[in-house]
Design a protein around this motif. Structure first.
Motif, mmCIF file in Angstrom:
data_model
loop_
_atom_site.group_PDB
_atom_site.id
_atom_site.type_symbol
_atom_site.label_atom_id
_atom_site.label_comp_id
_atom_site.label_asym_id
_atom_site.label_seq_id
_atom_site.Cartn_x
_atom_site.Cartn_y
_atom_site.Cartn_z
ATOM 1 N N LEU A 161 0.814 -1.207 0.000
ATOM 2 C CA LEU A 161 0.000 0.000 0.000
ATOM 3 C C LEU A 161 0.855 1.268 0.000
ATOM 4 N N ILE A 162 1.963 1.243 0.734
ATOM 5 C CA ILE A 162 2.806 2.438 0.814
ATOM 6 C C ILE A 162 3.898 2.454 -0.258
ATOM 7 N N ARG A 163 3.853 1.469 -1.177
ATOM 8 C CA ARG A 163 4.812 1.379 -2.282
ATOM 9 C C ARG A 163 6.253 1.298 -1.767
ATOM 10 N N ALA A 164 6.458 0.403 -0.826
ATOM 11 C CA ALA A 164 7.805 0.205 -0.277
ATOM 12 C C ALA A 164 8.715 -0.411 -1.339
ATOM 13 N N GLU A 165 10.003 -0.373 -1.093
ATOM 14 C CA GLU A 165 10.964 -0.938 -2.042
ATOM 15 C C GLU A 165 10.796 -2.458 -2.135
ATOM 16 N N SER A 166 11.058 -2.974 -3.319
ATOM 17 C CA SER A 166 10.852 -4.403 -3.562
ATOM 18 C C SER A 166 11.702 -5.266 -2.641
ATOM 19 N N ARG A 167 12.889 -4.799 -2.283
ATOM 20 C CA ARG A 167 13.756 -5.587 -1.398
ATOM 21 C C ARG A 167 13.060 -5.862 -0.066
ATOM 22 N N GLU A 168 12.363 -4.843 0.454
ATOM 23 C CA GLU A 168 11.664 -5.003 1.720
ATOM 24 C C GLU A 168 10.483 -5.961 1.564
ATOM 25 N N LEU A 169 9.760 -5.847 0.451
ATOM 26 C CA LEU A 169 8.630 -6.746 0.223
ATOM 27 C C LEU A 169 9.067 -8.188 0.069
ATOM 28 N N PHE A 170 10.139 -8.412 -0.679
ATOM 29 C CA PHE A 170 10.568 -9.791 -0.895
ATOM 30 C C PHE A 170 11.067 -10.437 0.397
#
Length: 314
Positions: free
Chosen positions: A141-150
């Protein structure tokens, strides 16, 4: 006409709980008019329902998602958290309610605070993927960086490899509309397709991507939108439809909590591909349980579903 269809008297209905009867009872309680002392009863009901799920993470995740949506307009989640401040269930439920509100508003003012609550819930519930699923939704939702999502994705899938909600969150995060690209999304789909069992909760992720692509094309308008049915004749789409048709309608094949949602998805996809008659068995399995998405893409969901169900079964 089958006996099952003759017995259908109520007509199509939007049931967030799908075929989870116990969940439906509790959801209706949460939507009922407030009475003195009712919040305590509602909290007890939620606790029992979640405890009953045990380590069936798929069922538990589904129940949390439905109940959080139902509780979002009220202060019930905060009341539960204040009553049981050390309860992992209360923590993850309040975080999920905040995520629901954030999705509705399109933003979360206290996203990082709620994210910290998810991590505390994960400490209290170390085997449960749900706190990480909620955190994944917040980061998307907050468009965090992909590294954090993965990193969070790894936490979910290490506990529940085919978690449906997490796969759908990643699919949409990696879409061109959000933080990814079509090529990145296709890489993700290829990786999922290579390992997902034919009856796993995440089995519908590729068909979801195809319906998203269909909706994207229609939204752009023009000649491409008029010829959108052609998208359903390419190799990727026909393979996904044929695979789903060969497996999903088999009696007892799909046993996960949101199976009826994916059967709705398949019925809709067959309609868009100009193959509604092939969906007769799918519509029969769906019965009268309708999901708002994807039918809402073409108009009022119940009207769209009823029209195409009659076409398929007539």
């Amino acid at each position: 006409m089958s006996i099952l269809r003759k017995l259908r008297a109520s007509g199509p209905r939007l049931l967030p709980e799908l075929d989870d009867v116990k969940l439906g009872r509790v959801r209706r309680q949460l939507n009922s008019t407030g009475l003195p002392g009712q919040s305590g009863i509602q909290i007890d009901q939620i606790e029992r329902l979640l405890q009953e799920s045990g380590t069936d993470w798929d069922r538990r995740t589904h129940r949390l998602a439905v109940l959080a949506e139902a509780a979002a307009p009220s202060g019930l989640a905060r009341t539960w958290r204040m009553r049981r401040p050390q309860s992992g269930d209360a923590m993850v439920f309040e975080a999920w309610v905040e995520l629901v509100r954030g999705r509705h508003d399109g933003r979360m003012e206290q996203a990082r605070t709620v994210a910290d609550d998810c991590r505390r819930a994960a400490e209290a519930l170390p085997e449960d993927p749900a706190p990480w699923v909620v955190l994944l939704g917040i980061l998307r939702l907050i468009r965090a960086e992909s590294r954090e999502l993965f990193a969070v994705w790894h936490e979910v899938t290490s506990r529940d490899p085919w978690n449906r909600e997490a796969h759908l969150q990643m699919l949409r995060y990696l879409s061109p509309e959000e933080c990814g690209s079509r090529s990145g999304q296709l890489e993700f789909l290829d990786a999922v397709r290579g390992g997902v069992p034919s009856n796993a909760p995440a089995v519908g992720v590729e068909l979801t991507a195809l319906v998203d692509e269909h909706a994207r094309t229609v939204a752009r308008g023009g000649v491409e939108a008029l010829l959108v049915r052609r998208q359903w004749t390419n190799h990727r789409a026909t393979r996904a439809l044929e695979t789903a048709l060969a497996n999903w309608p088999r009696a007892g094949h799909l046993r996960y909590a949101a199976a009826l949602a994916d059967l709705n998805l398949l019925a809709f996809a067959l309609v868009q591909a100009g193959r509604p008659r092939e969906g007769a068995g799918v519509f029969d399995l769906v019965g009268d349980t309708v999901t708002p998405w994807p039918w809402s893409l073409d108009g009022e969901p119940l009207r769209q579903f009823s029209y195409w169900q009659a076409k398929a079964l007539g």
